[in-house]
Design an enzyme around this catalytic site. Sequence first.
Site, short mmCIF file in Angstrom:
data_model
loop_
_atom_site.label_atom_id
_atom_site.label_comp_id
_atom_site.label_asym_id
_atom_site.label_seq_id
_atom_site.Cartn_x
_atom_site.Cartn_y
_atom_site.Cartn_z
N HIS A 120 0.84 -1.20 0.00
CA HIS A 120 0.00 0.00 0.00
C HIS A 120 0.88 1.26 0.00
CE1 HIS A 120 -3.65 2.36 1.17
NE2 HIS A 120 -2.72 3.16 1.66
N GLU A 121 1.78 1.33 0.97
CA GLU A 121 2.61 2.54 1.07
C GLU A 121 3.55 2.65 -0.13
OE1 GLU A 121 1.59 4.59 3.06
OE2 GLU A 121 0.43 3.32 4.41
N HIS B 229 1.75 4.50 -2.84
CA HIS B 229 1.83 5.96 -2.68
C HIS B 229 3.20 6.46 -3.15
CE1 HIS B 229 -1.90 6.71 -0.59
NE2 HIS B 229 -1.60 5.95 0.46
N HIS C 124 3.40 6.88 -6.81
CA HIS C 124 2.70 8.08 -7.25
C HIS C 124 3.67 9.28 -7.23
CE1 HIS C 124 -1.58 10.11 -6.89
NE2 HIS C 124 -1.06 10.26 -8.08
ZN ZN Z 1 -2.89 5.20 1.96
#
Ligand code: ZN
Length: 673
Positions: A464-465, A468, A471
Site C-alpha cells: 500500500h505505502e 503511494h 505516485h
Molecule cells: Zn494510503
Amino acid sequence: MTNPLLAEWDTPFGLPPFDRISDDDFGSAFETARIEHLAEVAAIAENPEPATFENTIVALEGAGRALDRVLTVFFSLAGADSNPARQALQRDFAPKLAAHGAAITGNRDLFERIEALWQDRGALDLAAEEARLLELTHRSFVRAGAALTGAQADRMTEIKSRLSVLGTQFTQNLLADESGWQMELSEGDLEGLPETVRASARAAGAERGADGPVITLSRSLIVPFLQFSTRRDLRETAWRAWTSRGAMGGETDNRAIAAEVLKLREERAKLLGYDTFAAYKLEPEMAKSPEAVRELLTSVWQPARARALEDQEKLQALMADDGVNGTLAPWDWRHYAERRRRAEFDIDDTALKPYLQLERMIEAAMDCANRLFGLEFREVDVPLYHADVRAWEVTRDGAHVAVFVGDYFARASKRSGAWCSALRSQSKRPEARTAVPVNVCNFAKPAAGEPALLSYDDARTLFHEFGHALHHMLSDVEFGSISGTSVARDFVELPSQLFEHWLDEPEVLRRFATHVETGEPMPQDMLDRMKGAALANQGFETVEYLASALVDLEFHAGPAPADPMDRQAEVLEELGMPEAIVMRHATPHFAHVFAGDGYSSGYYSYMWSEVMDADAFAAFEEKGDAFDGDTARALEERILSRGGSAEPDTLYVDFRGRMPGVEALLRGRGLAA
Ligand SMILES: [Zn+2]
C-alpha cells in the site's frame, strides 16, 4: 556557523544533511524561514507591475522554499523519530503555522492579484497545467475566506477559531473517556484469550498500576478481547463502555460539541455561498456532490446488509450450539465471527509468517514496479535520520528517477500506523526536482541476526505505502504543489490500494513468499485459506463502515440537526441497520468527523477509492495479464505521472474510458450476488 537547515545541501541526491542537523537548529531555522516566506509573499503582493501568471502564481509557487525544507525535515522526524525536544517544538510551531497560513490567505493585495488573473484567465493563453494551478490557487484562497470583507470576514475568523477549539475539546474528551475506563480482570477471567492478548492485558494492567490484567478502551486491546473472550457478561460490559465513549454524561460528553460543530460548519459554508457544508466540502473532491456520494454508498449498502443478515443467522446458530440462549447481540458478533473464521478457514497466523519475510516483500514490491514501469532500485548508503532507515536510488534506462526511503521497523519514538510522506516532491518550475518519497511502517523488529517476518496485513501495508511512493516517483508535472500525491482526498488512495492487488497475484507470491528456512513457496492451499479468511466477515465490516459514512454525509448534506443523536437514529432507522451491528464510529466518538475538518463529509472517501482501485485493476484482469505492458503504460501516463494536474475524473476516464462502477468492488469484497 550557518544553520545546516538553511545552507545549500551539497549532499548525495540533495538529501537533507541529517548527520549535521541537531534539534537546536529547528527553532531558529523555522523563524528565519517563516519571516523570509512572508517577505517573499509581500514582495509578490506589492509588486508595482500588473499581475502576470509568472510574477504572481509561479512566484508564489517558488516562495517559501526554505520554510518548506525546514518543515519537511522537521515533520519527518516528529512523526518517525520523536523525542521530548521535538514534541515541544511541535507544540510551539502549530499555532505559529496556523497564523502564518492565515496571514497569507488574508493578504488583501495578494488576493486582488490572484482574483485579477482569475477574471482575466481566458485571455492569458495558459497551458493546461498552468490554468489548473491558477484555478487551484484561486480556489484555495476563496475557500479560506479571502474574498470576504468586513463583518463577514470577521465572522469567518471567529467561526474558524471556535471550530478549532471545539475540535481539540472533542479529542481531549475522547482521550479522557478512554483513559478513564478500565475493566480489571482476574487470571480466570482471561478465558479464551490467546497468549498475545493476555500479555497485552497484563502489560496494560502494569502500566496503569492495577494488580492484574486489565481491558482498556484502546482499539488494539478491546477488539481482540471481544473476538476471543468466551465470557459473554464481560464482553457486554466492555462493549457498552467502548461504544459509550464521548457520551458518558458530565464534563467529557461530546454530544453538545457535535451539535455546535455542525451548526458552525453550516454557517461557514453559507458565508462562502454554498447551500450546505457537504456541498462546500465535496466541491474540490472527485465526488463533487452529496448526491454522488449517496449514490455510491447506498448501492453498496443493500448487498452488504443482505450478507450481514445471512451471516447473523449463521452466528446465531453457533451461539445456540454453545448453549447460549437469546438473540445474537452486538457484543457477540466479533466473538462468533472469529469462531467461524477459524472453523471454516483453519487460519493459523504463526504458520503463515515464515513465508512472509520483510526483505523478500520489499524485493517483491520493487520487482512489480520493475515489471510494470521499468523502474530499477539500487540500495545506496547515505546519511539518514535513524540507523534502521534505508534508501534506494531509483533509475529507468540508466537515468535517475527518484530516491526511495524505507523506514520499516517499530520503535518507541515513532507514532503508530503506516504512512508515506516525501522529503521532496517532483517539480520542473520554478525549480527542477526529483521526488524523495518515504515509506514509514511499524513492523516488529527481529532480534539481531534474525530475519524480519511479516503478517499478511503487514505485507499489504508494505505494498500500500509503496503504491503511494510510486505516485511520487512517477510524477511528471510542472509544479510541485500539484505533483505526486497532491490530489483530491477521495483520489489519493487509488494508487496505493491499486498496488495492493499485485501482492495477491499468484506468481508474485510463488516467487517471493518463500519459507524463511526451507525456501519453499507458500502452499497454494494456505494461500487460498488466507484469502478466504480475509473476506469472511465482509458483511459486518461493510455495514459498520457504511453506516458511519452515511450518517456523516447526512449530517452535512442538509440543515444542521438540532440534536445529532436524533438525526443519527433517524438515518440508521431509514437504512434498516441490523440490530446486532452498530456504527463503526458513532457520533460522540467519531473523531474523523469532529476532531477536525479532515474527514467531515469525507468518511466515504475510503470506499470511493476502493471502487476505483478494484475497477482499475480489472483493466489488467481483462487483458488476462496483471503485468500487461500497454495497460501499465496507460496507468503511468494517464494517472500516476499526472498528480493533481487535472481533475481526477478526467484522469480516470482517460485511463479507463469511462467512470468506475461498483461491480468490481462488490466482487472484491465477496458481496456480489
Ligand atoms: Zn494510503
